[in-house]
Design a protein around this motif. Structure first.
Motif, PDB file in Angstrom:
ATOM      1  N   ASP A  91       1.584  -6.476 -10.819  1.00 49.64           N
ATOM      2  CA  ASP A  91       0.220  -6.486 -10.935  1.00 49.64           C
ATOM      3  C   ASP A  91      -0.318  -7.619 -10.399  1.00 49.64           C
ATOM      4  O   ASP A  91      -0.159  -9.056 -11.040  1.00 49.64           O
ATOM      5  CB  ASP A  91      -0.282  -6.146 -12.498  1.00 49.64           C
ATOM      6  N   ASP A  92      -1.291  -7.467  -9.369  1.00 51.67           N
ATOM      7  CA  ASP A  92      -2.159  -8.547  -8.988  1.00 51.67           C
ATOM      8  C   ASP A  92      -1.218  -9.953  -8.516  1.00 51.67           C
ATOM      9  O   ASP A  92      -1.696 -11.104  -8.710  1.00 51.67           O
ATOM     10  CB  ASP A  92      -3.050  -9.112 -10.117  1.00 51.67           C
ATOM     11  N   THR A 104      -4.337  -1.385 -12.525  1.00 45.85           N
ATOM     12  CA  THR A 104      -3.446  -1.762 -13.749  1.00 45.85           C
ATOM     13  C   THR A 104      -3.122  -0.771 -14.708  1.00 45.85           C
ATOM     14  O   THR A 104      -2.042  -0.615 -15.217  1.00 45.85           O
ATOM     15  CB  THR A 104      -4.150  -3.013 -14.289  1.00 45.85           C
TER      16      THR A 104
HETATM   17 MG    MG Z   1      -6.119  -5.096 -12.789  1.00 44.62          MG
END
Ligand code: MG
Ligand code: ATP
Length: 366
Positions: free
Chosen positions: A312-313, A37
């Protein structure tokens, strides 16, 4: 718009790192807490001066250090742009192709990025403030006049609110001052409302198209902008000057600002039911994803190029069908994506993807 290279010095858990990106999908894979991240955050911070996870910029500097440095090589509308940022408390200095930027508006908006993080679920689930922030950020990227209007509005709002809190003078002076702040709030607020109305309509159109691709085509998404109790654009916009004048005595009595576009909301509904209350968890996720991809499509229409997409994710939150849709979507020509994941998604291989393995603040290209 593209990023070809990124350098991080003393940014979060990166001491010294250089990354070179491919023009299509770039995967950042690694276990929890390794720095995936952080890479997306550094790109977003470099381009916007913001990060959704910080309260203070100094949180971004590696612990025990005092200065962070970021540099990115970008291409936007066939221009090559190098953006550098040095932050040393309390000051952030940004250079564009070597020349210092005096104001944020000197570089923000030249290169656009759309960031999607798991916390973006808040746009659907939480308070109106999250939805205002989402739409205002999106408008600011395409319409610099919105930044000015928001700044002017919030400056006047702060003054008006301080004046009301002091509230000792019941005579003419407070009212005269209030009228003058209300005039400024009316001028800036009217512009804010008009921009938000325009963009809520555009966003709805894009979001509907994407949501229909992710889910069944007959599902209907509606974004209704509510400003001072009115549905826009279906109803006439509120007459701010009249509303402020009408509420003045009540505001003096309560010692607080009671109305204004800083309290507006956007109601998001699926098949005419408020998504916040009725949509399933998975639908809410797909809805946020649709909103973010809609933001990206809007940006492409206004700027003629896709913004950088920072995901992200996102995969861990979606079922197989939705994952398939997303991976297909980001394979579109002209779109560059940086995507984090804990496991290497095999279906991405063979799509021109670049893979980075992230471990303890270091990145290896595989
Ligand atoms: Mg992360
Ligand atoms: N200012 C800082 N200085 C040094 N390290 C930091 C700083 N801020 C955060 N970190 C560390 O950075 C690490 C990685 O953070 P990051 O959020 O990028 O992980 P991630 O790979 O995305 O993990 P996850 O899969 O759990 O989301 C964390 O272990 C955190 O302790």
């Amino acid at each position: 718009m593209r990023i070809s290279a990124l350098t991080l010095h003393n940014f979060r858990n990166y001491r010294r790192q250089e990354l070179v990106f491919g023009p299509a999908v770039n995967v950042l894979a690694g276990q929890n807490g390794q720095g995936k991240t952080n890479v997306l955050e550094s790109v977003f911070f470099l381009l916007t001066g913001k990060s959704p996870r910080i309260r203070q910029e100094k949180e971004l500097v590696t612990w025990g250090e005092d200065t962070l440095y970021l540099s990115g090589d970008f291409t936007a509308r066939e221009r090559r742009l190098t953006v550098e940022c040095v932050y040393r408390e309390p000051r952030r200095a940004v250079r564009l192709n070597g020349a210092p930027c005096r104001r944020t508006s000197d570089y923000v908006g030249l290169i656009n990025a759309v960031l999607f993080t798991p916390d973006d679920l808040d746009i659907v689930k939480r308070s109106p403030q999250e939805r205002r922030r989402f739409i205002d950020f999106l408008i600011c990227q395409s319409k610099p006049a919105h930044i000015g209007a928001l700044n002017q509005y919030h400056k006047a709002l702060k003054q008006k609110s301080a004046l009301l809190r002091r509230g000792r003078d019941s005579g003419g002076e407070t009212r005269a001052l209030l009228r003058s702040w209300n005039e400024q709030l009316t001028a800036a607020g009217t512009r804010i409302i008009s921009h938000r109305t325009e963009y809520a309509v555009k966003l709805q159109r894009e979001c509907q198209a994407i949501f229909s691709l992710i889910f069944a085509a007959d599902r209907r998404v509606d974004l209704t902008y509510f400003s001072l109790g009115r549905r826009l654009p279906a109803e006439e916009p509120p007459d701010l000057a009249a509303v402020f004048a009408e509420r003045m005595e009540q505001e003096i009595e309560k010692k607080a600002v009671l109305v204004g576009p800083h309290r507006d909301d956007i109601l998001i509904s699926v098949d005419a039911k408020p998504a916040k209350v009725f949509a399933s968890q998975g639908q809410q996720r797909a809805l946020v994803l649709s909103l973010k991809l809609a933001e990206m499509e809007l940006c492409r229409k206004e700027k003629g190029e896709y913004p950088l997409l920072l995901l992200d994710d996102v995969l861990s939150e979606l079922d197989a069908a939705r994952r398939g849709f997303l991976l297909e979507y980001i394979a579109a020509p002209g779109m560059q994506t940086l995507i984090t994941m804990t496991e290497r998604e095999e279906s991405i291989s063979g799509k021109n993807a670049v893979f980075y393995r992230i471990e303890e603040g270091r990145a290896w290209r595989e």
